[in-house]
Design a protein around this motif. Structure first.
Motif, PDB file in Angstrom:
ATOM      1  N   UNK A   1      -5.259  20.100   0.760  1.00 40.99           N
ATOM      2  CA  UNK A   1      -4.587  20.707   1.992  1.00 40.99           C
ATOM      3  C   UNK A   1      -5.167  20.136   3.260  1.00 40.99           C
ATOM      4  N   UNK A   2      -6.340  19.616   3.205  1.00 39.98           N
ATOM      5  CA  UNK A   2      -6.841  18.913   4.325  1.00 39.98           C
ATOM      6  C   UNK A   2      -7.154  17.662   4.472  1.00 39.98           C
ATOM      7  N   UNK A   3      -6.663  16.898   3.357  1.00 40.09           N
ATOM      8  CA  UNK A   3      -6.765  15.257   3.265  1.00 40.09           C
ATOM      9  C   UNK A   3      -5.931  14.752   4.540  1.00 40.09           C
ATOM     10  N   UNK A   4      -6.475  13.863   5.073  1.00 43.17           N
ATOM     11  CA  UNK A   4      -5.852  13.032   5.970  1.00 43.17           C
ATOM     12  C   UNK A   4      -4.924  12.141   5.311  1.00 43.17           C
ATOM     13  N   UNK A   5      -4.115  11.562   6.234  1.00 38.81           N
ATOM     14  CA  UNK A   5      -3.259  10.518   5.854  1.00 38.81           C
ATOM     15  C   UNK A   5      -3.756   9.149   5.079  1.00 38.81           C
ATOM     16  N   UNK A   6      -4.981   9.011   5.697  1.00 38.60           N
ATOM     17  CA  UNK A   6      -5.853   7.829   5.267  1.00 38.60           C
ATOM     18  C   UNK A   6      -5.778   8.108   3.705  1.00 38.60           C
ATOM     19  N   UNK A   7      -6.073   9.282   3.093  1.00 36.11           N
ATOM     20  CA  UNK A   7      -6.162   9.639   1.864  1.00 36.11           C
ATOM     21  C   UNK A   7      -5.061   9.910   0.793  1.00 36.11           C
ATOM     22  N   UNK A   8      -4.173  10.070   1.664  1.00 31.21           N
ATOM     23  CA  UNK A   8      -2.689  10.502   0.831  1.00 31.21           C
ATOM     24  C   UNK A   8      -1.546   9.612   0.946  1.00 31.21           C
ATOM     25  N   UNK A   9      -1.698   8.590   2.044  1.00 32.80           N
ATOM     26  CA  UNK A   9      -0.415   7.727   2.227  1.00 32.80           C
ATOM     27  C   UNK A   9      -1.114   6.510   1.636  1.00 32.80           C
ATOM     28  N   UNK A  10      -0.021   5.979   0.575  1.00 31.49           N
ATOM     29  CA  UNK A  10      -0.364   4.748  -0.266  1.00 31.49           C
ATOM     30  C   UNK A  10       0.700   3.673  -0.184  1.00 31.49           C
ATOM     31  N   UNK A  11       0.478   2.497  -0.686  1.00 27.78           N
ATOM     32  CA  UNK A  11       1.282   1.475  -0.838  1.00 27.78           C
ATOM     33  C   UNK A  11       2.153   1.690  -2.041  1.00 27.78           C
ATOM     34  N   UNK A  12       3.393   0.894  -2.167  1.00 28.57           N
ATOM     35  CA  UNK A  12       4.310   0.988  -3.263  1.00 28.57           C
ATOM     36  C   UNK A  12       5.268  -0.244  -3.044  1.00 28.57           C
ATOM     37  N   UNK A  13       5.325  -0.970  -4.023  1.00 31.52           N
ATOM     38  CA  UNK A  13       6.021  -2.306  -4.035  1.00 31.52           C
ATOM     39  C   UNK A  13       6.887  -2.289  -5.485  1.00 31.52           C
ATOM     40  N   UNK A  14       8.017  -2.981  -5.319  1.00 33.60           N
ATOM     41  CA  UNK A  14       8.821  -3.290  -6.859  1.00 33.60           C
ATOM     42  C   UNK A  14       9.355  -4.500  -6.577  1.00 33.60           C
ATOM     43  N   UNK A  15       9.389  -5.022  -7.790  1.00 36.37           N
ATOM     44  CA  UNK A  15       9.910  -6.421  -8.120  1.00 36.37           C
ATOM     45  C   UNK A  15      10.825  -6.371  -9.118  1.00 36.37           C
ATOM     46  N   UNK A  16      11.869  -6.894  -8.981  1.00 36.93           N
ATOM     47  CA  UNK A  16      12.931  -7.099 -10.174  1.00 36.93           C
ATOM     48  C   UNK A  16      13.308  -8.433 -10.483  1.00 36.93           C
ATOM     49  N   UNK A  17      13.227  -8.766 -11.796  1.00 37.76           N
ATOM     50  CA  UNK A  17      13.634 -10.381 -12.162  1.00 37.76           C
ATOM     51  C   UNK A  17      15.132 -10.409 -11.603  1.00 37.76           C
TER      52      UNK A  17
END
Length: 572
Positions: free
Chosen positions: A496-512
């Motif tokens: 409830x109080x976690x800043x974006x630094x702790x809950x915003x994350x990277x995500x990447x996808x790669x498809x052949x």
């Protein structure tokens, strides 16, 4: 027995009875011990905790800015009285002269540790954080043992605990002991009530606006949280997991396609703000930027720590319907895939799969094998790629492999990357973040991201060279990290109080090309929509769609590839 001997025996027995009833006198007590009542010692310990273990709580109250002048002074006095009264009341209820020393000694050392982490890293000891602590292994705990921490625990915990053995608790009659304990408990209850009532308006307003603040009050924070965790564990279902997506089955692949191989990389402690592909001022993803990857730039994690995020991201419930008991008691995405006929494997360079892969294939690299990628403490994440294709080739059908990284696990970021990737300098070369400048900490953290970039690039290279499968990779970090913003470090703040630094994350996808064409995915279309907000909740449905597993539990709105497919490759 002669009369003389009987008389001597009676005198000895009478003396023994007298001693057992009255306790040892000052003549029999070692001179180095001080006679104090248990109630007085309990009160002294409660006062000690109130003044030494709650620095983080008082600092947060100060930073809130809601109090000033006379109100602030009254608040401090009232809350201190309440803390002393409540803790003394609790200890007075459960302690007696036989267990007081060991219990209080443990509390003193544990509270000193809790206070250190709360003050140094802004750690809130809520039930979620307590679960993390309980499940921490020795390797992870060893990295947290800094000289600063050891000094604090020695001074504020070990030495006061040792002083308890200088105290002697005199024995008194049961009647007198009950009377004294009753009066003591009554007095502590009165002090606590007066303290609360004197500050009730300000205290209730503060707690209402910041409910997590109570998890900074030591030692009550971890005592209550441990009690809740143990209670929840006792109530957790012990039987089979609740079946999820019981109707799950694989669709028949087109004759021209190969078996599918999907690698899901679960990152550790990488935050979106420092991810090069997201436009960070530094290029922390130089190798990925040269590959044909899809970068999702607005991704929200399910939790601020691994214990919450990993089970959540592999669950059907997700954050939108978060219920921990339901998640841990239900099948995960991997169980659904296995039942549908997709082989799964979890390779782990962390502290386990958190129940996600229970009963399924699991390989751990936590104990370093004989590899050039390992030292006597840990391995680089690339060790999980060694021999992986041999394992995959043993399975002729579709396969999903999860690689759980050590990644950017702190505070010893400098241990996560080799000298060749030590690009940003000077970097913090210590697990004691207090000994480094904030820029040095950021430099070490960014270097660790370079290691993740290298690992993901190696994974894509391996998949692109696979001639027996149509391949894909999805990478997503479990949670982020605070690097000193607002004097907050590491992660694990209440959601409830976690800043974006702790809950915003990277995500990447790669498809052949084979996976994209066989599934009918227009990667350019997916890339054009990759800036839209998504979350960990999308992983469950995106994997089902990519692996062509049909079930009524599947939600195409949560599949990041849905809507960018041809009719031939439509989602299940």
């Amino acid at each position: 027995m002669p009369d003389r001997n009987r008389a001597s025996f009676r005198k000895v027995f009478a003396r023994f009875q007298d001693t057992s009833l009255r306790g040892s006198t000052s003549a029999h007590r070692p001179r180095w011990r001080v006679a104090l009542s248990l109630e007085l010692v309990v009160l002294m310990v409660a006062v000690f905790f109130a003044f030494t273990a709650n620095g983080a709580f008082w600092a947060s109250v100060k930073e809130s800015g809601v109090l000033s002048g006379a109100r602030e002074l009254r608040f401090y006095i009232g809350v201190t009285a309440a803390l002393v009264g409540l803790h003394a009341l609790l200890f007075g209820v459960v302690l007696n002269r036989w267990i007081a020393r060991p219990v209080l000694a443990v509390l003193l050392v544990a509270t000193a540790s809790a206070a250190y982490f709360a003050s140094t890293y802004a750690v809130y000891l809520d039930p979620s954080m307590v679960r993390n602590v309980i499940r921490t292994d020795t390797q992870e705990a060893r990295e947290l043992l800094t000289w600063d921490m050891l000094g604090t625990v020695l001074l504020m915990g070990v030495l006061p605990a040792a002083a308890l053995w200088l105290v002697h608790f005199p024995r008194v009659s049961i009647k007198r002991a009950l009377l004294r304990r009753t009066l003591f408990l009554g007095a502590m209850l009165l002090i606590a009530c007066v303290g609360v009532m004197a500050t009730f308006q300000d205290l209730s307003s503060l707690m209402r606006n910041d409910k997590a603040l109570r998890y900074l009050i030591a030692p009550g924070n971890y005592i209550v949280s441990i009690s809740r965790v143990l209670s929840e564990e006792a109530k957790s279902p012990k039987g089979p997991r609740q079946v999820v997506a019981a109707d799950a089955k694989q669709q028949v692949h087109a004759p021209s396609t190969k078996p599918h191989l999907l690698v899901v990389v679960v990152g550790e402690t990488v935050r979106a703000q420092n991810w090069g592909l997201n436009g960070y001022e530094r290029q922390t993803t130089p190798q990925l930027s040269k590959l044909n990857v899809i970068n999702f730039s607005d991704v929200t994690a399910c939790g601020s720590n691994t214990e919450v995020s990993v089970p959540c991201m592999f669950s059907l419930a997700g954050r939108r319907n978060y219920d921990r008991e339901n998640i841990v008691g239900s099948e995960s995405l991997l169980h659904v895939l296995e039942r549908a006929g997709v082989k799964t494997l979890w390779r782990d360079n962390q502290t386990g799969c958190k129940g996600v892969c229970d009963g399924l294939s699991f390989e751990s690299y936590r104990k370093p094998p004989d590899s050039s990628l390992c030292d006597d403490q840990a391995c680089r994440d690339a060790v999980m790629l060694q021999g992986l294709h041999d394992v995959i080739d043993d399975n002729p059908g579709d396969t999903v492999v999860v690689l759980h990284q050590l990644g950017n696990h702190g505070p010893a970021y400098f241990k996560r990357y080799p000298e060749a990737l030590r690009q940003f300098r000077p970097d913090c070369r210590s697990a004691d973040l207090g000994s480094c400048t904030r820029q040095e900490i950021v430099n070490a953290y960014d270097n660790a991201i370079l290691e993740t970039d290298d690992f993901l690039s190696k994974t894509i290279q391996m998949l692109s060279q696979d001639t027996t499968h149509d391949t894909a990779m999805i990478y997503v970090s479990d949670h982020g990290e605070s690097l000193g913003e607002g004097n907050v470090y590491l992660h694990g703040l209440p959601y409830s109080i976690a800043p974006d630094t702790q809950i915003k994350v990277p995500m990447v996808a790669w498809l052949s090309p084979g996976m994209a064409s066989g599934k009918g995915v227009n990667t350019a279309c997916v890339r054009s929509r990759a800036s839209q907000p998504i979350s960990h909740d999308n992983l469950f449905h995106s994997v089902l769609g990519l692996m062509q597993v049909s079930t009524t539990a599947y939600d195409p709105k949560l599949d990041v590839f849905s809507g960018c497919q041809t009719t031939a490759g439509a989602s299940p």
